[in-house]
Each structure stands twice: as structure tokens, then as C-alpha cells.
Motif scaffolding. Structure first.
Motif, PDB file in Angstrom:
ATOM      1  N   CYS A  66      30.104  51.845  47.424  1.00 51.49           N
ATOM      2  CA  CYS A  66      31.117  50.883  46.996  1.00 51.49           C
ATOM      3  C   CYS A  66      30.465  49.600  46.492  1.00 51.49           C
ATOM      4  CB  CYS A  66      32.060  50.562  48.148  1.00 51.49           C
ATOM      5  SG  CYS A  66      32.913  51.986  48.822  1.00 51.49           S
ATOM      6  N   GLU A  67      30.777  49.244  45.267  1.00 56.51           N
ATOM      7  CA  GLU A  67      30.267  47.998  44.710  1.00 56.51           C
ATOM      8  C   GLU A  67      30.683  46.820  45.586  1.00 56.51           C
ATOM      9  OE1 GLU A  67      30.787  45.159  40.731  1.00 56.51           O
ATOM     10  OE2 GLU A  67      31.956  47.015  40.947  1.00 56.51           O
ATOM     11  N   GLY A  68      29.757  45.892  45.798  1.00 60.89           N
ATOM     12  CA  GLY A  68      30.078  44.679  46.534  1.00 60.89           C
ATOM     13  C   GLY A  68      30.029  44.808  48.035  1.00 60.89           C
ATOM     14  N   CYS A  69      29.472  45.897  48.560  1.00 56.20           N
ATOM     15  CA  CYS A  69      29.412  46.067  50.015  1.00 56.20           C
ATOM     16  C   CYS A  69      28.569  44.956  50.637  1.00 56.20           C
ATOM     17  CB  CYS A  69      28.812  47.431  50.346  1.00 56.20           C
ATOM     18  SG  CYS A  69      28.649  47.740  52.126  1.00 56.20           S
ATOM     19  N   VAL A 108      35.381  41.411  47.446  1.00 55.58           N
ATOM     20  CA  VAL A 108      34.728  40.394  46.618  1.00 55.58           C
ATOM     21  C   VAL A 108      33.265  40.769  46.439  1.00 55.58           C
ATOM     22  CG1 VAL A 108      36.283  38.571  47.430  1.00 55.58           C
ATOM     23  CG2 VAL A 108      34.075  38.901  48.558  1.00 55.58           C
ATOM     24  N   ARG A 109      32.650  40.224  45.437  1.00 61.42           N
ATOM     25  CA  ARG A 109      31.219  40.441  45.213  1.00 61.42           C
ATOM     26  C   ARG A 109      30.436  39.370  45.958  1.00 61.42           C
ATOM     27  NH1 ARG A 109      33.901  41.631  40.485  1.00 61.42           N
ATOM     28  NH2 ARG A 109      33.538  43.758  39.687  1.00 61.42           N
ATOM     29  N   PRO A 110      29.575  39.773  46.916  1.00 63.43           N
ATOM     30  CA  PRO A 110      28.861  38.777  47.713  1.00 63.43           C
ATOM     31  C   PRO A 110      27.597  38.246  47.054  1.00 63.43           C
ATOM     32  CG  PRO A 110      28.381  40.972  48.523  1.00 63.43           C
ATOM     33  CD  PRO A 110      29.367  41.132  47.398  1.00 63.43           C
ATOM     34  N   TYR A 111      27.228  38.794  45.908  1.00 67.42           N
ATOM     35  CA  TYR A 111      26.063  38.317  45.161  1.00 67.42           C
ATOM     36  C   TYR A 111      26.289  38.667  43.699  1.00 67.42           C
ATOM     37  CZ  TYR A 111      24.981  43.226  45.980  1.00 67.42           C
ATOM     38  OH  TYR A 111      25.077  44.598  46.064  1.00 67.42           O
ATOM     39  N   ARG A 112      25.447  38.135  42.844  1.00 69.76           N
ATOM     40  CA  ARG A 112      25.560  38.397  41.410  1.00 69.76           C
ATOM     41  C   ARG A 112      24.560  39.477  41.005  1.00 69.76           C
ATOM     42  NH1 ARG A 112      24.196  32.958  38.841  1.00 69.76           N
ATOM     43  NH2 ARG A 112      22.641  33.033  40.504  1.00 69.76           N
ATOM     44  N   ALA A 138      35.537  30.612  52.840  1.00 66.87           N
ATOM     45  CA  ALA A 138      36.077  31.735  52.077  1.00 66.87           C
ATOM     46  C   ALA A 138      35.551  33.083  52.545  1.00 66.87           C
ATOM     47  CB  ALA A 138      35.729  31.553  50.595  1.00 66.87           C
ATOM     48  N   CYS A 139      34.625  33.083  53.486  1.00 62.44           N
ATOM     49  CA  CYS A 139      33.902  34.299  53.852  1.00 62.44           C
ATOM     50  C   CYS A 139      34.664  35.124  54.890  1.00 62.44           C
ATOM     51  CB  CYS A 139      32.525  33.941  54.404  1.00 62.44           C
ATOM     52  SG  CYS A 139      31.537  35.378  54.862  1.00 62.44           S
ATOM     53  N   ALA A 140      34.899  36.392  54.585  1.00 64.06           N
ATOM     54  CA  ALA A 140      35.567  37.289  55.538  1.00 64.06           C
ATOM     55  C   ALA A 140      34.644  37.671  56.697  1.00 64.06           C
ATOM     56  CB  ALA A 140      36.031  38.546  54.823  1.00 64.06           C
ATOM     57  N   SER A 141      33.346  37.433  56.564  1.00 66.39           N
ATOM     58  CA  SER A 141      32.376  37.802  57.595  1.00 66.39           C
ATOM     59  C   SER A 141      31.921  36.619  58.440  1.00 66.39           C
ATOM     60  CB  SER A 141      31.143  38.451  56.940  1.00 66.39           C
ATOM     61  OG  SER A 141      31.488  39.610  56.235  1.00 66.39           O
ATOM     62  N   ARG A 169      33.890  30.250  45.701  1.00 67.30           N
ATOM     63  CA  ARG A 169      35.230  30.615  45.211  1.00 67.30           C
ATOM     64  C   ARG A 169      35.193  32.095  44.805  1.00 67.30           C
ATOM     65  NH1 ARG A 169      34.122  25.557  44.274  1.00 67.30           N
ATOM     66  NH2 ARG A 169      32.633  26.135  42.656  1.00 67.30           N
ATOM     67  N   PRO A 170      35.230  32.974  45.790  1.00 67.16           N
ATOM     68  CA  PRO A 170      35.089  34.402  45.488  1.00 67.16           C
ATOM     69  C   PRO A 170      36.224  34.932  44.627  1.00 67.16           C
ATOM     70  CG  PRO A 170      35.782  34.072  47.771  1.00 67.16           C
ATOM     71  CD  PRO A 170      35.431  32.718  47.234  1.00 67.16           C
ATOM     72  N   GLU A 171      35.875  35.836  43.741  1.00 62.47           N
ATOM     73  CA  GLU A 171      36.857  36.482  42.880  1.00 62.47           C
ATOM     74  C   GLU A 171      37.133  37.884  43.430  1.00 62.47           C
ATOM     75  OE1 GLU A 171      35.497  36.450  38.873  1.00 62.47           O
ATOM     76  OE2 GLU A 171      35.391  34.250  38.761  1.00 62.47           O
ATOM     77  N   HIS A 172      38.377  38.148  43.741  1.00 61.66           N
ATOM     78  CA  HIS A 172      38.762  39.442  44.297  1.00 61.66           C
ATOM     79  C   HIS A 172      38.873  40.468  43.175  1.00 61.66           C
ATOM     80  CE1 HIS A 172      39.738  37.971  48.411  1.00 61.66           C
ATOM     81  NE2 HIS A 172      39.827  36.833  47.754  1.00 61.66           N
ATOM     82  N   PHE A 173      38.504  41.690  43.495  1.00 61.58           N
ATOM     83  CA  PHE A 173      38.621  42.767  42.506  1.00 61.58           C
ATOM     84  C   PHE A 173      38.935  44.071  43.227  1.00 61.58           C
ATOM     85  CE2 PHE A 173      34.336  43.221  44.013  1.00 61.58           C
ATOM     86  CZ  PHE A 173      33.985  44.559  43.833  1.00 61.58           C
ATOM     87  N   GLU A 174      39.461  45.014  42.494  1.00 60.06           N
ATOM     88  CA  GLU A 174      39.739  46.338  43.046  1.00 60.06           C
ATOM     89  C   GLU A 174      38.543  47.220  42.741  1.00 60.06           C
ATOM     90  OE1 GLU A 174      43.153  49.816  42.833  1.00 60.06           O
ATOM     91  OE2 GLU A 174      43.690  47.706  42.526  1.00 60.06           O
ATOM     92  N   LYS A 175      37.862  47.619  43.766  1.00 58.31           N
ATOM     93  CA  LYS A 175      36.584  48.287  43.577  1.00 58.31           C
ATOM     94  C   LYS A 175      36.759  49.765  43.241  1.00 58.31           C
ATOM     95  CE  LYS A 175      35.976  49.514  48.426  1.00 58.31           C
ATOM     96  NZ  LYS A 175      35.129  49.403  49.610  1.00 58.31           N
TER      97      LYS A 175
END
Length: 282
Positions: free
Chosen positions: A41-44, A175-179, A199-202, A273-279
Motif C-alpha cells: 500500500c502506497e504511503g504505509c 496520507v503520504r508520510p514522505y515525498r 496532524a499525525c495519526a501516529s 498539512r497532509p493531503e488525504h488520498f484514496e490509495k
């Protein structure tokens, strides 16, 4: 000046930590049972999308849990991954956690796609009073069908065993935790660690890894992905690879202070400012 005992009590209360004899009651602790995962999964935030092999064996991780359970009494203790159902010693892990943490709320987090391999899991969950949380990742039809085929028999098996099963939908929270990706991955450079932390879920996911306490999964598992992609030579990653977890030898005051920490410089690796996406699930 307050006495040492009063100062210590003030520290632990500020952290949401309570001292009881030689044990500190803390809000939460989690631990990998597997670094490997059956999904990519992208963004893990645990970097399981990079296909790392391996599980945490009882010989390796059992002493960590035994040592820290003599120091800490987590209100909530969670096994996850990666995908913990890949660990062949899963049932033994559940029994060990209940033995060492008799007062904790135990949780096992899984993507649920391998439940058909685990007929022995349901009585173990019931015996250890461990809640199985299945994280729902996507609306993709193929994935949804695979998950449904696991959930229908799982609900029946849980009911027969008296085990607790819940679904946790995370589809819209990704969200993507890195670029970037892989060798080109870079930390964020927003320069607002307080905003990143908020903003961090963790932010409350203290992680037991390598017999030490880490602030969060992205920091705990960063050394593994850094070794894979030679990130240590990249200046942008060096401040985060320099993070040092809390060792077992830490004092009670240091443990309390660790749990009391809010934002700190290491939080700046993640987006303010994390951007949410559907992975995509693969």
C-alpha cells in the motif's frame, strides 16, 4: 522545592502516566509481529509497501516484551505489522502478551486477507481477550471482494469462539508520510513540527522495537528503509536517522517525560498539512 517523590508524581501525572509500585501505567504501546506484508500500500507509515521480509520471532522480541512489561503497564497494547498473520508464532505471541500484561486491553490489527490460514486464531483471541481489528483499506472492487470472502466465515468463527472482531475503515484517512518513493524518497520540509504532530495519526503510537521505545512507527522503522535505500548519506534524512529511542535503562522520570512529549524536531519529517488520498491496494 518539592521532594523527589512529589516531583516524580507531578511528572508522571503530566504524562498521563501513573506510578504503582515499580510499574508505570502508560496509555498505549504497540509492537510489530511482522515487517513483511501481503499488501503493498502506497504511503504505509510502517514502510511495509517496500516488501521487507521477516517476522519478529519469540526468541528475538519475547525478551523485549518481558523486560518492558516489568516496567510498564500499558492500558492499550497492540500487535500489528506489516501483517501479523504472517507470523507463524502468532498464537504464542497472544498467550505471552496476556501472561505478561494481564490488565491491558490487547488488540491485534490485521488486513484480514489471510484469516483463512488461521483456524486456531479464534479460540486464542477468546482465551486471551484480544480484540481483532481488521483495517479496511480501499473501495477497489477486487480488494473488496477478497475481503468479503474472508469476513463472512470470520464473523461466524468469531461468534462461535466468543472472540471480539471489529472493522476499522481507514479508506479516507490515508496520507503520504514522505515525498517520493524508494531511493528517491525525501522527508517533508514544511518546518512546522508542531503542526505535523497535531496532524499525525501516529502521534500517540509509542512503538516497542529493538528493546527500546520509539516515538512513532515512522521513526521506529525508518532505519530499515534507510538501509534498503542508502538514505543515511542523504542530508535531508540525517536529522531523523539521528533520533535515539528510549532504552530499557531509562529512569521512571525519563519514561514519564517520554510519554509527555508532544511535538519535537523529529516530527518535521512528516507533513504539516497532509493531503488525504484514496490509495491503491495491491
Amino acid at each position: 522545592m518539592c521532594s523527589a517523590r512529589r516531583c516524580h508524581r507531578r511528572a508522571v501525572l503530566c504524562a498521563g502516566v501513573l506510578a504503582s509500585g515499580d510499574v508505570l501505567t502508560v496509555p498505549k504501546l504497540e509492537m510489530h509481529l511482522a515487517h513483511a506484508c501481503n499488501l503493498r500500500c502506497e504511503g504505509c507509515t510502517h514502510y511495509a509497501n517496500y516488501g521487507f521480509p521477516g517476522v519478529v520471532t519469540l526468541d528475538e522480541g519475547g525478551p523485549w516484551l518481558r523486560a518492558w512489561s516489568a516496567r510498564l503497564r500499558p492500558i492499550h497494547f497492540t500487535f500489528l505489522g506489516g501483517e501479523p498473520l504472517l507470523n507463524p508464532a502468532l498464537v504464542a505471541w497472544l498467550d505471552l502478551a496476556r501472561e505478561l500484561l494481564p490488565h491491558s486491553h490487547l488488540r491485534l490489527v490485521s488486513n484480514g486477507l489471510l484469516l483463512h490460514r488461521w483456524p486456531t486464531l479464534w479460540p486464542a483471541l477468546a482465551r486471551t481477550s484480544t480484540r481483532l481489528t481488521i483495517s479496511v483499506h480501499s473501495r477497489e472492487p477486487g480488494y473488496a471482494q477478497r475481503l468479503r470472502s474472508e469476513l463472512e466465515p470470520a464473523r461466524e468463527a468469531a461468534a462461535r469462539a466468543g472472540a471480539e472482531l471489529e472493522l476499522r475503515e481507514s479508506i479516507d484517512d490515508w496520507v503520504r508520510p514522505y515525498r517520493g518513493y524508494g531511493a528517491a524518497m525525501e522527508p517533508f520540509d514544511d518546518g512546522e513540527p508542531a503542526a505535523s504532530w497535531s496532524a499525525c495519526a501516529s502521534r500517540h503510537c509509542v512503538t516497542l522495537q529493538d528493546n527500546a521505545l520509539w516515538k512513532c512507527p515512522p521513526l521506529a522503522h525508518l532505519p530499515r528503509v534507510a538501509a534498503r535505500f542508502a538514505l543515511a548519506g542523504r542530508p535531508a534524512w540525517q536529522p531523523y536517522l539521528a533520533y535515539r529511542p528510549l532504552p530499557l535503562e531509562a529512569s521512571d522520570d525519563e519514561v514519564a517525560a517520554f510519554y509527555a512529549r508532544g511535538p519535537e524536531p523529529s516530527c518535521a519529517m512528516c507533513p504539516a498539512r497532509p493531503e488525504h488520498f484514496e490509495k491503491s491496494v495491491s
